[in-house]
Design an enzyme around this catalytic site. Structure first.
Site, PDB file in Angstrom:
ATOM      1  CD  GLU A  39      -2.436   0.996   2.929  1.00 13.78           C
ATOM      2  OE1 GLU A  39      -2.001   0.172   3.769  1.00 13.78           O
ATOM      3  OE2 GLU A  39      -3.424   1.718   3.149  1.00 13.78           O
ATOM      4  CE  LYS A 110      -7.123   0.926   3.833  1.00 19.55           C
ATOM      5  NZ  LYS A 110      -5.847   1.259   4.522  1.00 19.55           N
ATOM      6  CB  CYS A 143      -4.006  -2.100   4.507  1.00 19.39           C
ATOM      7  SG  CYS A 143      -3.031  -2.415   5.994  1.00 19.39           S
TER       8      CYS A 143
HETATM    9  C1  ACM Z   1      -3.869   0.077   7.198  1.00 27.71           C
HETATM   10  O1  ACM Z   1      -4.987  -0.083   6.718  1.00 27.71           O
HETATM   11  N1  ACM Z   1      -2.909   0.638   6.491  1.00 27.71           N
HETATM   12  C2  ACM Z   1      -3.557  -0.361   8.551  1.00 27.71           C
END
Ligand code: ACM
Length: 265
Positions: A39, A110, A143
């Site tokens: 990420e 995301k 993530c």
């Molecule tokens: C995250 O979602 N980078 C912990």
């Protein structure tokens, strides 16, 4: 499909430096079908404000990472899923872009922002999508999406055989949870995490947990990197194994679901 994960500590705020670093690693390997990178691996993770991350976020198409991805995936005849800070109009997203052999296949923004990310990014507002790359159906999560089993389930129900999972993990639970995501959906997962520590103006510090891994449809780890060292993990998978949702003669993971009895809201 030969997949490769590259775990490293991105240089904070240095997009060109990170692209150079990633390129030198990718060029040292041949015949990789799919690279999965962490990420926000072109920018680093901790920023003071949306303005600060916005100053180095990039457009797709149009930015230097976009051009670099078109060129490197074509030159190496490979595909890449990687986390980037994406700028689109006035919005800034924590995104993962997918490129294959010079072509931008798609972008996932995301959905579930973690902690301070809520002050830096706009949340993605589209359902997690499955992208077909080299005949393989790849779902993308980023993530913290891992903690919402609905995300992986949605991707599996949409036919994903592999979940590509760029990450900057700080909580320790995710590697084990991804074993469960594999078992409960009979899919492969590949979590490409980062290592290292970042500090924000002396007040906020995070250490990332490494442990990048690939799991198979039974939840077995096919490989895992260390908690704190840079490395590449290369694994061969047969994505078609994920098409078989049968648990035994009498149980099928998807056919046996009872959505009419589940609470979604
Ligand atoms: C995250 O979602 N980078 C912990």
């Amino acid at each position: 499909m030969k997949i490769a994960l590259y775990q490293f500590a991105p240089l904070w705020g240095n997009v060109s430096g990170n692209l150079k670093k990633i390129e030198s690693t990718l060029c040292r390997h041949t015949n990789i079908d799919l690279w999965i990178l962490p990420e926000l691996c072109t920018t680093g993770y901790l920023f003071n404000s949306k303005t600060e991350i916005g100053s180095i976020a990039e457009s797709f198409p149009g930015g230097q990472t976009d051009s670099w991805l078109m060129s490197i995936t074509k030159r190496l005849n490979t595909s890449v899923v990687m986390g980037v800070a994406e700028k689109c109009n006035k919005n800034i997203y924590n995104s993962a872009v997918i490129f294959d052999n010079g072509v931008h296949i798609g972008t996932y923004r995301k959905i579930h922002l973690f902690d301070n990310e809520k002050h830096l990014f706009d949340p993605g507002n589209e359902a997690p999508a499955v992208f077909t790359v080299r005949g393989v159906r790849i779902g993308v999560m980023i993530c913290f999406d891992w903690i919402f089993p609905e995300a992986a389930r949605t991707l599996a129900l949409d036919g994903a055989q592999l979940i590509a999972h760029p990450a900057n993990l700080v909580l320790p639970y995710c590697p084990d949870a991804m074993v469960t995501r594999s078992i409960e959906n009979r899919i492969f997962t590949a979590t490409a995490n980062r290592i290292g520590t970042e500090k924000l103006s002396g007040r906020h510090q995070l250490t990332f947990i490494g442990n990048s891994q690939v799991t198979n449809i039974s939840g077995k780890r096919l490989g895992q990197l260390s908690k704190d060292r840079e490395g590449v993990l290369i694994v061969d998978i047969d994505p078609a194994e994920a098409d078989n949702k049968s648990i035994n003669q009498n149980n099928d993971l998807f056919l046996d679901r009872k959505p009419e009895l589940y609470r979604l809201n």
